[in-house]
Design a protein around this motif. Sequence first.
Motif, mmCIF file in Angstrom:
data_model
loop_
_atom_site.group_PDB
_atom_site.id
_atom_site.type_symbol
_atom_site.label_atom_id
_atom_site.label_comp_id
_atom_site.label_asym_id
_atom_site.label_seq_id
_atom_site.Cartn_x
_atom_site.Cartn_y
_atom_site.Cartn_z
ATOM 1 N N VAL A 46 112.074 45.010 3.975
ATOM 2 C CA VAL A 46 111.766 46.421 4.236
ATOM 3 C C VAL A 46 112.286 47.293 3.092
ATOM 4 C CG1 VAL A 46 112.327 48.381 5.752
ATOM 5 C CG2 VAL A 46 111.591 46.200 6.734
ATOM 6 N N ALA A 47 113.505 47.048 2.643
ATOM 7 C CA ALA A 47 114.082 47.832 1.537
ATOM 8 C C ALA A 47 113.263 47.662 0.256
ATOM 9 C CB ALA A 47 115.534 47.422 1.307
ATOM 10 N N GLU B 77 110.015 49.631 0.530
ATOM 11 C CA GLU B 77 110.310 51.057 0.339
ATOM 12 C C GLU B 77 110.536 51.382 -1.135
ATOM 13 O OE1 GLU B 77 113.575 51.415 3.082
ATOM 14 O OE2 GLU B 77 112.245 52.113 4.694
ATOM 15 N N ARG B 78 111.269 50.517 -1.866
ATOM 16 C CA ARG B 78 111.496 50.738 -3.298
ATOM 17 C C ARG B 78 110.181 50.731 -4.082
ATOM 18 N NH1 ARG B 78 115.837 47.258 -2.280
ATOM 19 N NH2 ARG B 78 114.742 45.477 -3.200
ATOM 20 N N GLY C 16 107.496 51.951 -3.033
ATOM 21 C CA GLY C 16 106.747 53.153 -2.688
ATOM 22 C C GLY C 16 105.584 52.907 -1.740
ATOM 23 N N SER D 6 103.937 52.732 1.922
ATOM 24 C CA SER D 6 104.155 53.320 3.243
ATOM 25 C C SER D 6 103.942 52.291 4.336
ATOM 26 C CB SER D 6 103.184 54.481 3.476
ATOM 27 O OG SER D 6 103.380 55.473 2.516
ATOM 28 N N PHE D 7 104.675 52.452 5.414
ATOM 29 C CA PHE D 7 104.503 51.590 6.578
ATOM 30 C C PHE D 7 103.451 52.189 7.489
ATOM 31 C CE2 PHE D 7 108.742 50.532 5.087
ATOM 32 C CZ PHE D 7 108.694 49.149 5.107
ATOM 33 N N ILE E 281 102.113 46.987 6.697
ATOM 34 C CA ILE E 281 101.707 47.765 5.532
ATOM 35 C C ILE E 281 100.239 47.456 5.256
ATOM 36 C CG2 ILE E 281 104.028 47.825 4.559
ATOM 37 C CD1 ILE E 281 103.194 45.573 2.623
#
Length: 136
Positions: A88-89, A92-93, A95, A97-98, A113
């Motif tokens: 998950v991290a 997110e890094r 960029g 979106s979920f 995603i």
Amino acid sequence: MKIRGFAFVGHPVASLKRAREFYETVLRLPEPCVIDPPRGPDGDDGFIEYAVGPHDTLAVTTTWFCGEPPAVLSAGLSVEVEDFEEAVAHIERCGVSFEMGPFEGARCSIAVIKDPDGNQIGIHKLKEKPDVSKRS
């Protein structure tokens, strides 16, 4: 008919270059085995496969749609990860979106995603099953 397993999961894409950037950077899939060498004026059309496990293959291709954006997306792919929080991290890094989650359920943790063409990808971590043999 007896099914022995799945041959592959296929995702239609409009751009092979864009898809490779996503699958190799965001999902960190290994170098693909190129089945159909890139073609077209900019080398952006073709068919590639990622061998993820001994029997797990993801095909990414523009050839089903002659390089046009796909009219019908795949039914979806879910990948099992070793460390859900790290995955998950990382997403997110990057960029990304979920579309759903991330959340923890009774049996698993999951997030969804989409790749640049809208194909859904589940990020999944199955929880350990309780050892019922140790119950008194």
